[in-house]
Design a protein around this motif. Structure first.
Motif, PDB file in Angstrom:
ATOM      1  N   SER A   1     -25.719   7.206 -34.703  1.00 53.69           N
ATOM      2  CA  SER A   1     -26.445   6.936 -33.392  1.00 53.69           C
ATOM      3  C   SER A   1     -26.044   7.918 -32.233  1.00 53.69           C
ATOM      4  N   CYS A   2     -26.668   7.856 -31.266  1.00 54.05           N
ATOM      5  CA  CYS A   2     -26.382   8.696 -30.084  1.00 54.05           C
ATOM      6  C   CYS A   2     -27.042   8.116 -28.910  1.00 54.05           C
ATOM      7  N   ALA A   3     -26.158   7.449 -28.103  1.00 50.72           N
ATOM      8  CA  ALA A   3     -26.799   6.646 -26.945  1.00 50.72           C
ATOM      9  C   ALA A   3     -26.522   7.725 -25.603  1.00 50.72           C
ATOM     10  N   ALA A   4     -27.372   7.934 -24.793  1.00 54.05           N
ATOM     11  CA  ALA A   4     -27.491   8.596 -23.577  1.00 54.05           C
ATOM     12  C   ALA A   4     -26.912   7.635 -22.617  1.00 54.05           C
ATOM     13  N   SER A   5     -26.368   8.060 -21.605  1.00 55.77           N
ATOM     14  CA  SER A   5     -26.018   6.977 -20.648  1.00 55.77           C
ATOM     15  C   SER A   5     -27.159   7.017 -19.402  1.00 55.77           C
ATOM     16  N   GLU A   6     -27.735   7.949 -19.322  1.00 52.51           N
ATOM     17  CA  GLU A   6     -29.014   7.966 -18.478  1.00 52.51           C
ATOM     18  C   GLU A   6     -30.495   8.107 -19.110  1.00 52.51           C
ATOM     19  N   TYR A   7     -31.177   7.650 -18.387  1.00 46.29           N
ATOM     20  CA  TYR A   7     -32.794   7.597 -18.647  1.00 46.29           C
ATOM     21  C   TYR A   7     -33.130   9.077 -19.028  1.00 46.29           C
ATOM     22  N   THR A   8     -33.619   9.436 -20.125  1.00 49.95           N
ATOM     23  CA  THR A   8     -34.000  10.933 -20.393  1.00 49.95           C
ATOM     24  C   THR A   8     -35.642  10.999 -20.714  1.00 49.95           C
TER      25      THR A   8
ATOM     26  N   CYS B   1     -24.237  15.003 -31.419  1.00 47.60           N
ATOM     27  CA  CYS B   1     -25.396  14.789 -30.700  1.00 47.60           C
ATOM     28  C   CYS B   1     -25.637  15.805 -29.523  1.00 47.60           C
ATOM     29  N   ALA B   2     -26.633  16.428 -29.205  1.00 47.31           N
ATOM     30  CA  ALA B   2     -26.940  17.207 -28.161  1.00 47.31           C
ATOM     31  C   ALA B   2     -28.153  16.999 -27.501  1.00 47.31           C
ATOM     32  N   LEU B   3     -28.227  17.313 -26.066  1.00 44.06           N
ATOM     33  CA  LEU B   3     -29.479  17.424 -25.344  1.00 44.06           C
ATOM     34  C   LEU B   3     -29.565  18.400 -24.411  1.00 44.06           C
TER      35      LEU B   3
END
Length: 128
Positions: free
Chosen positions: A20-27, A94-96
């Motif tokens: 799982s990879c959770a982003a701390s902000e809305y993307t 995980c990368a964005l």
């Protein structure tokens, strides 16, 4: 923006794991977001990701075994890994990269291994 991976573990060959990879902000969405891995002494390898149009691409080495999915409400990306092999052993990241995105639209994505946001990684170890 922070990305936090989880789900890595040690398993035997043939086993399964779900990362799982959770982003701390809305993307907005998971465009230009995905997973790559790096084993000791080896280069980074793209595994799976959403391109700028939201289409999923997989590395040949994981096609048919790994499945990428998303939960937009939770800003979370998942990687279901089945039929694991010893050669899957690596640190998974995980990368964005939203540099080429405006709101929900992305007109391009750089190479996944060069994305400007990545997590700390989660270790996957597969024993034979």
């Amino acid at each position: 923006l922070q990305l936090v991976e989880s789900g890595g573990d040690s398993v035997q060959a043939g086993g399964s794991l779900r990362l799982s990879c959770a982003a701390s902000e809305y993307t907005y969405n998971q465009h230009c977001m995905g997973w790559f891995r790096q084993a000791p002494g080896k280069e980074r390898e793209e595994i799976a990701g959403f391109d700028n149009e939201g289409q999923i691409t997989y590395a040949d080495s994981v096609k048919g075994r790994f499945t990428l999915s998303q939960d937009n409400e939770k800003n979370t990306l998942y990687l279901q890994m089945n039929a694991l092999k010893p050669e899957d052993t690596a640190m998974y990241y995980c990368a964005l990269d939203r540099r080429y995105c405006i709101g929900a639209s992305c007109y391009s994505c750089p190479p996944l291994t060069e994305y400007n946001n990545r997590g700390q990684g989660t270790q996957v170890t597969v024993s034979s």
